[in-house]
Scaffold this motif. Structure first.
Motif, short mmCIF file in Angstrom:
data_model
loop_
_atom_site.label_atom_id
_atom_site.label_comp_id
_atom_site.label_asym_id
_atom_site.label_seq_id
_atom_site.Cartn_x
_atom_site.Cartn_y
_atom_site.Cartn_z
N GLN A 81 34.90 43.56 44.18
CA GLN A 81 33.79 42.97 43.42
C GLN A 81 34.13 42.91 41.93
N GLU A 82 34.83 43.92 41.42
CA GLU A 82 35.23 43.90 40.02
C GLU A 82 36.30 42.85 39.76
N VAL A 83 37.22 42.67 40.69
CA VAL A 83 38.21 41.59 40.56
C VAL A 83 37.48 40.26 40.48
N ASP A 84 36.51 40.04 41.37
CA ASP A 84 35.72 38.79 41.35
C ASP A 84 34.97 38.63 40.04
N PRO A 101 40.59 34.58 43.68
CA PRO A 101 40.86 35.87 44.29
C PRO A 101 41.16 35.75 45.79
N ARG A 102 42.10 36.59 46.22
CA ARG A 102 42.52 36.56 47.61
C ARG A 102 43.23 37.85 47.96
N TYR A 109 44.35 42.78 46.82
CA TYR A 109 43.29 41.80 46.54
C TYR A 109 43.44 41.49 45.07
N GLU A 110 43.71 40.23 44.75
CA GLU A 110 44.02 39.89 43.37
C GLU A 110 43.66 38.46 43.02
N GLU A 122 47.75 39.68 36.71
CA GLU A 122 47.13 39.88 38.01
C GLU A 122 45.97 40.84 37.84
N LEU A 123 44.80 40.39 38.21
CA LEU A 123 43.63 41.28 38.27
C LEU A 123 43.59 41.80 39.69
#
Length: 129
Positions: A81-84, A101-102, A109-110, A122-123
């Motif tokens: 959720q934080e990546v998103d 994100p994927r 997950y990045e 890359e997050l």
């Protein structure tokens, strides 16, 4: 043993420093200046203890895409959720989203974005799922 810091050449130290302070809560050192060589830098420190050195000097060559050497900086931002959330915020603020994100084939997950000077970031989540 651990990596002490990573250095990135940049054209606009102030713009890059502001970006990493704003989005990744980095704390900046005072600007270092060498009057003889015209080299300048900031060390940015992150809560994890890692550091990023932003550096500049006159007459740097332009970047070539997909060249040998460092490819990207991965910033673990927490959960999926934080990546998103980070991805959405950066895209809304005008930074290019290159992928995601994927979930990648190696389990991360990045999302991949570019900083103000085109460096890939890359997050990602804290741990591989």
């Amino acid at each position: 043993m651990h990596i002490e810091h990573l250095a990135v050449w940049t054209k606009d130290l102030e713009k890059m420093r502001t970006f990493y302070e704003k989005y990744f809560h980095a704390t900046s050192s005072e600007r270092y200046r060498n009057p003889k060589t015209q080299f300048q830098s900031y060390f940015l420190s992150f809560d994890s203890g890692s550091r990023l050195e932003l550096t500049t000097k006159p007459h740097l060559a332009n970047r070539v895409t997909d060249h040998l050497g460092y490819a990207h900086l991965a910033m673990a931002v927490g959960t999926k959720q934080e990546v998103d959330r980070f991805t959405d915020q950066l895209v809304q603020d005008g930074y290019p989203l290159l992928s995601g994100p994927r979930t990648t084939g190696d389990g991360y997950y990045e999302a991949v974005i570019q900083d103000p000077e085109g460096n890939l970031i890359e997050l990602t989540t804290d741990l591989v799922d």
